[in-house]
Design a protein around this motif. Structure first.
Motif, PDB file in Angstrom:
ATOM      1  N   THR A  69       3.800  -3.444 -25.382  1.00 40.67           N
ATOM      2  CA  THR A  69       5.121  -4.023 -25.132  1.00 40.67           C
ATOM      3  C   THR A  69       5.342  -5.252 -26.017  1.00 40.67           C
ATOM      4  OG1 THR A  69       4.981  -3.261 -22.849  1.00 40.67           O
ATOM      5  CG2 THR A  69       6.698  -4.868 -23.346  1.00 40.67           C
ATOM      6  N   ALA A  70       4.294  -6.093 -26.153  1.00 40.40           N
ATOM      7  CA  ALA A  70       4.404  -7.277 -27.003  1.00 40.40           C
ATOM      8  C   ALA A  70       4.690  -6.875 -28.448  1.00 40.40           C
ATOM      9  CB  ALA A  70       3.112  -8.096 -26.912  1.00 40.40           C
ATOM     10  N   ILE A  71       3.983  -5.871 -28.938  1.00 42.58           N
ATOM     11  CA  ILE A  71       4.201  -5.421 -30.317  1.00 42.58           C
ATOM     12  C   ILE A  71       5.608  -4.822 -30.446  1.00 42.58           C
ATOM     13  CG2 ILE A  71       3.470  -3.738 -32.057  1.00 42.58           C
ATOM     14  CD1 ILE A  71       0.578  -4.177 -30.999  1.00 42.58           C
ATOM     15  N   GLY A  72       6.018  -4.074 -29.415  1.00 47.91           N
ATOM     16  CA  GLY A  72       7.363  -3.499 -29.418  1.00 47.91           C
ATOM     17  C   GLY A  72       8.438  -4.576 -29.468  1.00 47.91           C
ATOM     18  N   LEU A  73       8.219  -5.656 -28.722  1.00 52.36           N
ATOM     19  CA  LEU A  73       9.176  -6.776 -28.706  1.00 52.36           C
ATOM     20  C   LEU A  73       9.239  -7.452 -30.077  1.00 52.36           C
ATOM     21  CD1 LEU A  73       8.443  -8.416 -25.238  1.00 52.36           C
ATOM     22  CD2 LEU A  73      10.659  -7.555 -26.014  1.00 52.36           C
ATOM     23  N   LEU A  74       8.072  -7.650 -30.689  1.00 53.69           N
ATOM     24  CA  LEU A  74       8.019  -8.274 -32.013  1.00 53.69           C
ATOM     25  C   LEU A  74       8.718  -7.395 -33.058  1.00 53.69           C
ATOM     26  CD1 LEU A  74       4.361  -9.657 -32.120  1.00 53.69           C
ATOM     27  CD2 LEU A  74       6.469 -10.982 -31.972  1.00 53.69           C
ATOM     28  N   ALA A  75       8.543  -6.084 -32.914  1.00 49.15           N
ATOM     29  CA  ALA A  75       9.096  -5.165 -33.912  1.00 49.15           C
ATOM     30  C   ALA A  75      10.603  -4.989 -33.755  1.00 49.15           C
ATOM     31  CB  ALA A  75       8.397  -3.805 -33.807  1.00 49.15           C
ATOM     32  N   ALA A  76      11.120  -5.195 -32.536  1.00 45.23           N
ATOM     33  CA  ALA A  76      12.529  -4.880 -32.252  1.00 45.23           C
ATOM     34  C   ALA A  76      13.530  -5.561 -33.196  1.00 45.23           C
ATOM     35  CB  ALA A  76      12.842  -5.192 -30.793  1.00 45.23           C
ATOM     36  N   PRO A  77      13.422  -6.887 -33.422  1.00 43.14           N
ATOM     37  CA  PRO A  77      14.400  -7.513 -34.316  1.00 43.14           C
ATOM     38  C   PRO A  77      14.274  -7.010 -35.753  1.00 43.14           C
ATOM     39  CG  PRO A  77      12.813  -9.147 -33.479  1.00 43.14           C
ATOM     40  CD  PRO A  77      12.523  -7.871 -32.783  1.00 43.14           C
ATOM     41  N   ILE A  78      13.044  -6.677 -36.161  1.00 38.26           N
ATOM     42  CA  ILE A  78      12.836  -6.146 -37.521  1.00 38.26           C
ATOM     43  C   ILE A  78      13.520  -4.790 -37.636  1.00 38.26           C
ATOM     44  CG2 ILE A  78      11.100  -5.453 -39.223  1.00 38.26           C
ATOM     45  CD1 ILE A  78       9.123  -7.328 -37.680  1.00 38.26           C
ATOM     46  N   VAL A  79      13.298  -3.961 -36.612  1.00 37.46           N
ATOM     47  CA  VAL A  79      13.906  -2.629 -36.610  1.00 37.46           C
ATOM     48  C   VAL A  79      15.430  -2.755 -36.635  1.00 37.46           C
ATOM     49  CG1 VAL A  79      14.248  -0.554 -35.208  1.00 37.46           C
ATOM     50  CG2 VAL A  79      11.962  -1.535 -35.454  1.00 37.46           C
ATOM     51  N   ALA A  80      15.955  -3.730 -35.884  1.00 36.20           N
ATOM     52  CA  ALA A  80      17.404  -3.925 -35.807  1.00 36.20           C
ATOM     53  C   ALA A  80      17.974  -4.267 -37.177  1.00 36.20           C
ATOM     54  CB  ALA A  80      17.729  -5.034 -34.812  1.00 36.20           C
ATOM     55  N   ALA A  81      17.198  -4.983 -37.996  1.00 41.90           N
ATOM     56  CA  ALA A  81      17.692  -5.450 -39.291  1.00 41.90           C
ATOM     57  C   ALA A  81      17.557  -4.387 -40.375  1.00 41.90           C
ATOM     58  CB  ALA A  81      16.937  -6.714 -39.696  1.00 41.90           C
ATOM     59  N   LEU A  82      16.833  -3.314 -40.102  1.00 39.34           N
ATOM     60  CA  LEU A  82      16.424  -2.441 -41.198  1.00 39.34           C
ATOM     61  C   LEU A  82      17.299  -1.235 -41.507  1.00 39.34           C
ATOM     62  CD1 LEU A  82      12.547  -2.417 -40.979  1.00 39.34           C
ATOM     63  CD2 LEU A  82      13.980  -3.444 -42.725  1.00 39.34           C
ATOM     64  N   GLY A  83      17.789  -0.535 -40.508  1.00 37.46           N
ATOM     65  CA  GLY A  83      18.477   0.723 -40.813  1.00 37.46           C
ATOM     66  C   GLY A  83      17.491   1.754 -41.337  1.00 37.46           C
ATOM     67  N   PHE A  84      17.822   2.315 -42.494  1.00 34.05           N
ATOM     68  CA  PHE A  84      17.037   3.406 -43.070  1.00 34.05           C
ATOM     69  C   PHE A  84      15.535   3.124 -43.153  1.00 34.05           C
ATOM     70  CE2 PHE A  84      14.999   5.135 -46.880  1.00 34.05           C
ATOM     71  CZ  PHE A  84      15.081   6.489 -46.594  1.00 34.05           C
ATOM     72  N   TRP A  85      15.167   1.881 -43.436  1.00 35.29           N
ATOM     73  CA  TRP A  85      13.766   1.548 -43.681  1.00 35.29           C
ATOM     74  C   TRP A  85      12.888   1.677 -42.439  1.00 35.29           C
ATOM     75  CZ3 TRP A  85      12.841   1.702 -48.604  1.00 35.29           C
ATOM     76  CH2 TRP A  85      13.916   1.452 -49.475  1.00 35.29           C
ATOM     77  N   VAL A  86      13.488   1.951 -41.294  1.00 34.80           N
ATOM     78  CA  VAL A  86      12.663   2.195 -40.099  1.00 34.80           C
ATOM     79  C   VAL A  86      11.695   3.355 -40.319  1.00 34.80           C
ATOM     80  CG1 VAL A  86      14.324   1.283 -38.433  1.00 34.80           C
ATOM     81  CG2 VAL A  86      14.363   3.727 -38.994  1.00 34.80           C
ATOM     82  N   ILE A  87      12.000   4.229 -41.265  1.00 31.08           N
ATOM     83  CA  ILE A  87      11.077   5.359 -41.470  1.00 31.08           C
ATOM     84  C   ILE A  87       9.724   4.876 -41.986  1.00 31.08           C
ATOM     85  CG2 ILE A  87      12.943   7.034 -41.844  1.00 31.08           C
ATOM     86  CD1 ILE A  87      12.008   7.062 -44.823  1.00 31.08           C
TER      87      ILE A  87
END
Ligand SMILES: [Zn+2]
Ligand SMILES: [Zn+2]
Length: 165
Positions: A69-87
């Motif tokens: 969950t902690a890693i998921g929380l840390l990753a969430a804002p990065i994922v939000a900023a990325l779009g396509f690069w989430v792959i």
């Protein structure tokens, strides 16, 4: 075969059989025999082996949930900023979470650890995304990338934690 004595299944006393479990030697009928890579075994022996194989403790599951969950929380804002690069981020986050959890729980194996870690990653994303869900149609593309991120992260987690190397 030495001896022509009629054996009866240890679990079905009325069923004659010629098979024996090759671990404990109990006579077993065809319904009770489980074919394993090392020959026929009774269900009791197979179950016992699995219990030894999966040796994670209850605390390991709690730790796995917290860390994921902690890693998921840390990753969430990065994922939000990325779009396509989430792959690229998806597999990265998945392998990071799996590897960290794997080490933290002393490399013990748990049948459902992969599920707990995946759930943690989903939970980490939830606080950022639940408000979006309320404005549903507007943010459909955003949720699509989230879905792709989660699918890739979770399939990586499963590859790490479910199918043991
Ligand atoms: Zn057996
Ligand atoms: Zn039987």
């Amino acid at each position: 075969m030495a001896g022509e004595e009629t054996l009866f299944c240890a679990f079905h006393p009325g069923t004659p059989t010629a098979l024996r479990c090759n671990r404990c030697g109990r006579p077993i009928c065809i319904r009770c025999a489980v074919q394993t890579p090392v020959g026929y075994r009774c269900r009791a022996c197979v179950a016992g082996q699995q219990a030894v194989f999966f040796n994670a403790r209850p605390l390991d599951y709690g730790l796995a949930a917290l860390v994921a969950t902690a890693i998921g929380l840390l990753a969430a804002p990065i994922v939000a900023a990325l779009g396509f690069w989430v792959i690229f981020i998806g597999p990265l986050v998945g392998s990071l979470a799996a590897e960290i959890v794997h080490r933290l729980i002393g490399r013990r194996r748990g049948r459902w650890i992969w599920l707990v870690v995946s759930g943690g990653l989903v939970a980490g994303l939830a606080p950022f995304r639940l408000p979006l869900l309320l404005a549903f149609p507007l943010f459909l593309p955003r949720l699509l990338w989230d879905g792709i991120y989660l699918a890739m992260a979770i399939s990586t987690v499963i590859g790490y934690l479910r199918f043991w190397r």
